[in-house]
Scaffold this motif. Structure first.
Motif, short mmCIF file in Angstrom:
data_model
loop_
_atom_site.label_atom_id
_atom_site.label_comp_id
_atom_site.label_asym_id
_atom_site.label_seq_id
_atom_site.Cartn_x
_atom_site.Cartn_y
_atom_site.Cartn_z
N SER A 70 0.80 -1.23 0.00
CA SER A 70 0.00 0.00 0.00
C SER A 70 0.83 1.29 0.00
CB SER A 70 -0.98 -0.02 1.18
OG SER A 70 -0.38 -0.58 2.32
N GLY A 71 2.11 1.19 -0.34
CA GLY A 71 2.91 2.38 -0.61
C GLY A 71 3.83 2.86 0.50
N GLU A 72 3.70 2.28 1.70
CA GLU A 72 4.53 2.76 2.80
C GLU A 72 6.02 2.65 2.45
OE1 GLU A 72 1.78 1.07 3.07
OE2 GLU A 72 0.73 1.46 4.97
N GLU A 73 6.40 1.50 1.87
CA GLU A 73 7.83 1.29 1.57
C GLU A 73 8.37 2.29 0.53
OE1 GLU A 73 9.82 -2.82 1.30
OE2 GLU A 73 9.58 -2.25 -0.79
N PRO A 74 7.75 2.43 -0.65
CA PRO A 74 8.32 3.38 -1.61
C PRO A 74 8.29 4.84 -1.12
CG PRO A 74 6.24 2.48 -2.42
CD PRO A 74 6.64 1.66 -1.24
N TYR A 75 7.21 5.25 -0.43
CA TYR A 75 7.19 6.63 0.08
C TYR A 75 8.27 6.80 1.15
CZ TYR A 75 2.72 7.25 -2.36
OH TYR A 75 1.75 7.33 -3.32
N ASN A 76 8.44 5.77 1.95
CA ASN A 76 9.46 5.81 3.00
C ASN A 76 10.85 5.99 2.39
OD1 ASN A 76 9.58 3.75 6.01
ND2 ASN A 76 10.82 5.49 5.42
N ILE A 77 11.10 5.24 1.31
CA ILE A 77 12.40 5.34 0.62
C ILE A 77 12.58 6.78 0.10
CG2 ILE A 77 13.71 4.57 -1.41
CD1 ILE A 77 12.22 1.82 -1.07
N TYR A 90 16.49 11.86 -7.96
CA TYR A 90 16.17 10.46 -7.72
C TYR A 90 14.74 10.17 -8.12
CZ TYR A 90 13.27 11.86 -3.79
OH TYR A 90 12.28 12.43 -3.04
N TYR A 91 14.44 8.90 -8.29
CA TYR A 91 13.05 8.51 -8.35
C TYR A 91 12.90 7.08 -7.88
CZ TYR A 91 13.12 5.74 -12.66
OH TYR A 91 13.35 4.78 -13.59
N VAL A 92 11.68 6.74 -7.49
CA VAL A 92 11.39 5.42 -6.95
C VAL A 92 10.32 4.78 -7.83
CG1 VAL A 92 10.61 4.11 -4.92
CG2 VAL A 92 11.86 6.27 -4.61
N ARG A 93 10.64 3.63 -8.39
CA ARG A 93 9.60 2.86 -9.09
C ARG A 93 8.99 1.92 -8.05
NH1 ARG A 93 7.90 1.05 -14.00
NH2 ARG A 93 9.40 2.25 -15.20
N ALA A 94 7.68 1.80 -8.07
CA ALA A 94 7.01 0.94 -7.10
C ALA A 94 6.05 0.04 -7.85
CB ALA A 94 6.25 1.80 -6.08
N VAL A 126 2.95 14.29 0.99
CA VAL A 126 2.99 15.58 0.26
C VAL A 126 3.30 15.35 -1.23
CG1 VAL A 126 3.65 16.98 2.27
CG2 VAL A 126 5.44 15.95 0.85
N PRO A 127 2.85 16.25 -2.11
CA PRO A 127 3.07 16.05 -3.55
C PRO A 127 4.55 15.91 -3.92
CG PRO A 127 1.64 17.95 -3.15
CD PRO A 127 2.03 17.44 -1.81
N GLU A 128 5.45 16.63 -3.22
CA GLU A 128 6.88 16.58 -3.56
C GLU A 128 7.40 15.15 -3.48
OE1 GLU A 128 5.51 18.57 -1.29
OE2 GLU A 128 5.71 20.51 -2.28
N ILE A 129 6.86 14.36 -2.56
CA ILE A 129 7.29 12.95 -2.41
C ILE A 129 6.49 12.08 -3.37
CG2 ILE A 129 7.28 10.97 -0.80
CD1 ILE A 129 9.59 12.95 -0.30
N ARG A 130 5.19 12.33 -3.44
CA ARG A 130 4.35 11.50 -4.34
C ARG A 130 4.85 11.57 -5.78
NH1 ARG A 130 -1.07 13.67 -4.25
NH2 ARG A 130 -0.55 15.05 -2.55
N ASN A 131 5.29 12.77 -6.18
CA ASN A 131 5.74 12.95 -7.56
C ASN A 131 7.01 12.17 -7.89
OD1 ASN A 131 3.64 14.64 -7.96
ND2 ASN A 131 4.81 16.54 -7.64
N LYS A 132 7.72 11.74 -6.86
CA LYS A 132 8.96 11.00 -7.08
C LYS A 132 8.72 9.51 -7.21
CE LYS A 132 12.01 14.29 -6.78
NZ LYS A 132 12.76 14.65 -7.99
N VAL A 133 7.49 9.07 -6.92
CA VAL A 133 7.21 7.63 -6.90
C VAL A 133 6.27 7.30 -8.05
CG1 VAL A 133 6.36 5.70 -5.51
CG2 VAL A 133 7.46 7.64 -4.37
N GLN A 134 6.69 6.31 -8.84
CA GLN A 134 5.89 5.94 -10.02
C GLN A 134 5.40 4.50 -9.84
OE1 GLN A 134 8.26 6.52 -13.52
NE2 GLN A 134 6.66 5.63 -14.79
#
Ligand SMILES: C[S@@+](CC[C@H](N)C(=O)[O-])C[C@H]1O[C@@H](n2cnc3c(N)ncnc32)[C@H](O)[C@@H]1O
Length: 285
Positions: free
Chosen positions: A123-130, A146-150, A197-205
């Motif tokens: 449910s996204g905790e891990e990628p947002y945490n990263i 950086y970016y995080v693929r999830a 926050v959007p700044e973090i959400r925007n980094k995770v795809q």
């Protein structure tokens, strides 16, 4: 006329369990011993109701039909996947990311992107945490981006991940300063909900990837892959097959993190152990 109430009395026979569990294992890799019958029965009852079916025999027949197979498989997968996760689960991994992996990358990089894959992201905790740990480490340093693929197999859980809203209970493991920095509180104070926050959400795809697919539709190679608490649901040959495929997407020298109850012992993979559940991919010959 049978009433919908009868669905609650419906029982999954050993034969139908055998048929459904074989399909699940073949399509997802998830082991389905007979001990999981009660769990499967309970979780699939919702599907019987949704499809207005009154017995598991009818449900199994539907799943075996071409129409049922193409439409129902995704729901079966959502029903059987175990999505337990947490922010800062296995916190030593996040310490290692911050204290070893990121400083080393910064030292050797000349402006490249730092790429991380959270494979089996729930449910996204891990990628947002990263993403939060990386952002916090960088503190506005602009040398690297950086970016995080999830990815996950379950579409239902991916919808929750993309929504990025967590209860007060879910964000308890997040340090206070990070909670202020990386979450927005629901305006309705009775609700006690927190949105990333959007700044973090925007980094995770996010995307749907099934580890059983022959190839993953992932064009890039990563500096770090987190594949934690997923392998545990597979048998040993499937674990090795999944890790071998993941390694095609890890750069030489890149890091692989697995869960604390998982092991890669005797798999003869091109990896060198850094910690019991952290590995680096060997340089290519
Ligand atoms: C227990 S959660 C782990 C979440 C997170 N990595 C963590 O450690 O907190 C396992 C996740 O693996 C996913 N999963 C199970 N089988 C999979 C498969 N064949 N391909 C991709 N993801 C799968 C499940 O849907 C579930 O969300």
């Amino acid at each position: 006329m049978e009433s919908i109430q009868n669905v609650y009395k419906a029982e999954l026979s050993d034969k139908d369990f055998g048929t459904l569990s074989n399909i699940i294992t073949r399509e997802t890799g998830i082991k389905m011993p007979i001990a999981k019958k009660v769990m499967l029965q309970a979780r699939l009852k919702r599907r019987l109701t949704a499809l207005k079916l009154f017995s598991f025999a009818e449900y199994t027949k539907f799943v075996l039909s071409p129409e049922g197979f193409s439409t129902e498989l995704i729901h079966m997968i959502d029903a059987v996947s175990t999505n337990k996760t947490d922010f800062f689960r296995e916190p030593v991994h996040f310490e290692l990311l911050r204290e070893v992996v990121l400083p080393r990358f910064l030292e050797h990089s000349s402006g490249q992107l730092f790429r991380v894959w959270s494979a089996g992201c729930s449910s996204g905790e891990e990628p947002y945490n990263i993403a939060m740990v990386i952002d916090d480490f960088l503190k506005g340093r602009s040398q690297i981006d950086y970016y995080v693929r999830a990815s996950d197999i379950s579409t239902a859980i991916l919808r929750m991940a993309i929504n990025a809203v967590y209860t007060e209970q879910r964000v308890l493991p997040v340090p206070k300063y990070m909670l202020h920095k990386y979450f927005m509180r629901s305006k309705d104070s009775n609700k006690k909900l927190f949105k990333v926050v959007p700044e973090i959400r925007n980094k995770v795809q996010f995307s749907r990837i099934n580890f059983m697919d022959d190839t993953f539709k992932v064009p890039e190679r990563f500096d770090v892959i987190f594949c934690r608490n997923v392998l545990i649901y597979f048998d040993r040959p499937t674990q090795k097959m999944v890790v071998s495929k993941l390694l095609r997407h890890l750069k030489p020298g890149g890091y692989l993190f697995i869960g604390h109850s998982e092991s890669l012992i005797d798999m003869n993979l091109p990896l060198t152990g850094v910690r019991p559940t952290v590995f680096r991919k060997n340089k290519e010959e």
